[in-house]
Write an enzyme that holds these catalytic residues in place. Sequence first.
Site, PDB file in Angstrom:
ATOM      1  N   PRO A   1      -9.809 -32.916 -11.671  1.00 41.46           N
ATOM      2  CA  PRO A   1     -11.582 -32.334 -12.040  1.00 41.46           C
ATOM      3  C   PRO A   1     -11.998 -31.927 -12.943  1.00 41.46           C
ATOM      4  CG  PRO A   1      -9.809 -31.096 -11.066  1.00 41.46           C
ATOM      5  CD  PRO A   1      -8.869 -32.512 -11.375  1.00 41.46           C
TER       6      PRO A   1
ATOM      7  N   GLY B   1     -13.295 -32.352 -17.294  1.00 42.10           N
ATOM      8  CA  GLY B   1     -12.542 -31.586 -17.642  1.00 42.10           C
ATOM      9  C   GLY B   1     -11.400 -30.923 -18.666  1.00 42.10           C
ATOM     10  N   THR B   2     -10.797 -32.206 -17.226  1.00 45.15           N
ATOM     11  CA  THR B   2      -8.887 -32.627 -17.550  1.00 45.15           C
ATOM     12  C   THR B   2      -8.756 -33.762 -18.875  1.00 45.15           C
ATOM     13  OG1 THR B   2      -9.338 -34.302 -15.435  1.00 45.15           O
ATOM     14  CG2 THR B   2      -8.473 -31.328 -15.582  1.00 45.15           C
ATOM     15  N   GLY B   3      -9.952 -34.415 -19.209  1.00 48.79           N
ATOM     16  CA  GLY B   3      -9.158 -35.291 -20.290  1.00 48.79           C
ATOM     17  C   GLY B   3      -9.490 -36.875 -19.604  1.00 48.79           C
TER      18      GLY B   3
ATOM     19  N   THR C   1     -11.904 -38.983 -19.235  1.00 50.10           N
ATOM     20  CA  THR C   1     -12.468 -40.003 -19.873  1.00 50.10           C
ATOM     21  C   THR C   1     -11.559 -40.165 -21.934  1.00 50.10           C
ATOM     22  OG1 THR C   1     -14.769 -39.284 -18.933  1.00 50.10           O
ATOM     23  CG2 THR C   1     -14.925 -40.831 -21.046  1.00 50.10           C
TER      24      THR C   1
ATOM     25  N   SER D   1      -7.300 -25.455   4.936  1.00 55.31           N
ATOM     26  CA  SER D   1      -6.522 -24.759   4.282  1.00 55.31           C
ATOM     27  C   SER D   1      -6.481 -23.222   4.643  1.00 55.31           C
ATOM     28  CB  SER D   1      -6.598 -25.281   2.908  1.00 55.31           C
ATOM     29  OG  SER D   1      -7.781 -23.950   2.713  1.00 55.31           O
TER      30      SER D   1
ATOM     31  N   LYS E   1      -3.361 -24.390  -6.137  1.00 54.10           N
ATOM     32  CA  LYS E   1      -4.060 -22.713  -5.317  1.00 54.10           C
ATOM     33  C   LYS E   1      -2.458 -21.882  -5.661  1.00 54.10           C
ATOM     34  CE  LYS E   1      -5.759 -24.474  -1.150  1.00 54.10           C
ATOM     35  NZ  LYS E   1      -5.390 -25.274  -0.049  1.00 54.10           N
TER      36      LYS E   1
END
Length: 771
Positions: free
Chosen positions: A354, A356-358, A360, A676, A719
């Site tokens: 996702p 914003g998870t670092g 880059t 799901s 989840k």
Amino acid sequence: MSEINITLPVIPLRGLAVLPDMIIHFDVIRKKSVQALEAAMVEEQNVFLTAQLDPDVDNPEAKDLYTVGTVAKIKQLVKMPQDTVRVLVEGKFRGRMDDLIQSEPYLMADVSIFETGGHLEEVQGEAMLRYLKNQLEVYSSVNTQFGTELVHKLENEENPVKLMDQMAINIPMDFRSRQKLLEAVDIQSRFETLVGLISREVDIIQINKEIQAKVKERVDKSQREYVLREQLRVIREELGENNLMSEAEEFEQALKKLKADKSVKEKIAKEIERFKATGNNPSENGVLRGYIETLLEMPWNKEGKDNPDTKKAERILRADHYGLEKVKERILEYLAVRSLAKKGDTPILCLVGPPGTGKTSIGRSVARALNKAYVRISLGGVHDEAEIRGHRKTYVGAMPGRIATALKSSGVNNPVMLLDEVDKVGNDYKGDPFAALLEVLDSEQNNKFRDNYIEIPIDLSNVLFIATANTTSTIPRPLLDRMEVIEISSYTENEKVHIAREHLIPKQLERHGFGKKQISISDRALEKMIMNYTREAGVRNLERRIGDICRKCAKKVIASNVKNIKITEKNLEKYLGKPRYTFDLANTKDEIGVVRGLAWTSVGGDTLSVEVNVLPGTGKFELTGQLGDVMKESARAGISYIRSMVSKYGIDKEFFENNDIHIHIPEGAVPKDGPSAGITMATAMISAITRRKVRADVAMTGEITLRGRVLPIGGLKEKVLAAKIAKIKTVIVPETNRQDIEELEKEITDGLEIVFVSDMDQVLEVALCPE
């Protein structure tokens, strides 16, 4: 040969040997030598001249002097300034110093004088005379400075002994050579020595002439080239082509320094020649100039040094990023292989997760850890294949592709190259960029990547490619197959607190001009910020909220001159306002037809309340809540399964003809889709139809088949996190996802009961309250 013994003053000579019949003048400076001259003048004006073995000795003794010297007659003495005496002498006889009998106030020695007339047979004398004259002719022919009159005078000499002495006196040679002639008392040995010395001088002069001729030839050639170049420069100045040639010369100099294969250099050299030949054609030489400059700036064989220290790399990766263990482990494995094999295959990594998870920022950290150059290429929105491969240089405005440009800007052929947002590449009538990326990211092909502009194959095999993507669904399968996919999932609440504490807060404090301890944020305040002011998988919005606090604090410091500010859970609203997000917590009581499902979103996991109502009707089946096609199909599969099991669940056979079923998922404005929610909707329908309550503390995720089997799903970490935040106690997941649950950290699963199911019977057994 007879000897005459005599005692004479001795004058040691520095670098000078005097022969009999030789008239020469020299300067005398040493006090002892001056006194020896004065003593000789009182007597018969005779002195013994002998050379020093070492000219640098100032106060010579017997061991420092040659034994054989010359008895000379002083012809003239002239006193010069600074106590110097210039003396003119004439050599008379060879002599040998038998004993140095006096050292003070001047040198005095017993000398034996040689009478060296000797007798030569007529034939022998004639042979010597002819040979000496022949040598004289040879010498005079090579040494043009040897006077003509002197040559005639020597050629008229008919006495071989006198000719020998005159040649020895007049032919230039060093003092050691003359000393050899002086010591050659016997006529035959003197003849042989002289002939050898003359032959040597002839050879030396000839060699010097050859050297001078070569030097002169080169100087003349250089001078000629200089004159021609100056003429050419003036002509070019008149034609306006001077800048063109100076640029070409600069290109040639740069080509000499370029580290590249022979084929590359030959190609560039040809282009430089074409550039020279363009003349005063601005359009053509402009294109060639840009092309040559690009080729010269490419790092063909220029390789940066890697960091071989795995421990140092590990420290850097841990310092820059919290979590992301799979990525760190893979990079350290790559380093370990390089250390052992010296040159292993360079991996092509694809970080998927996702926003914003670092993803880059980890590219920069990897480059820093490996001590490599770092370049980033943003592929979002790229839809022209030429942006990857470059344009043909014949087109107007042609330029290299992004890969070649990034390699050029890095300055080395082995940088870390980050291909950002590879999942957002498009294609249209201008070509398919994915097709070009296939060659770039294929380790079997990219050693000869061909850019349309550069035309020469570029070796990309040493480049460490790191691609980033939010999802793999939009990446073509052949391209995905060439990359090593590493999933980066959402951060847990605890991980976000650590990241904020170790990275985000110090970064924002520095950016806003605060000291490390001027602003303190409590852990409870951070947790509240994460829960109620951000909703994301990463930490991008969390950093923005910390920035908001810093700006408010900066205003407060300027206005009130406050030194230290504490942010706590209680005063957080003063800085960030009212909470923006709330989480739906677990229901407080068991209800009929209401089931809590689990969903994955682009900003992390979420709980999904599925509500089902049964009402009298004609068998209609209605779905609301802006559901996608996949969820609608799951709902239809669920109702088909229930209708096939009416007897098992005690349902009236005519129930579906006399009743309508309405499935609704709240927040109708938000689109919802994904495979799901099958078991969630089926459980809600069975609960509503059979009027059995569903446990309020249970949440579930999984897909259903027509036969009631439960199929695996993805996004389990997000989840399960959502279930934990909603204070759910029991989570139902497919049995086939057991391995995914086992890989989760204990921090995530602690406090949760995970139930694995493989069919709907097991789901209902856990989810429905006992009758």
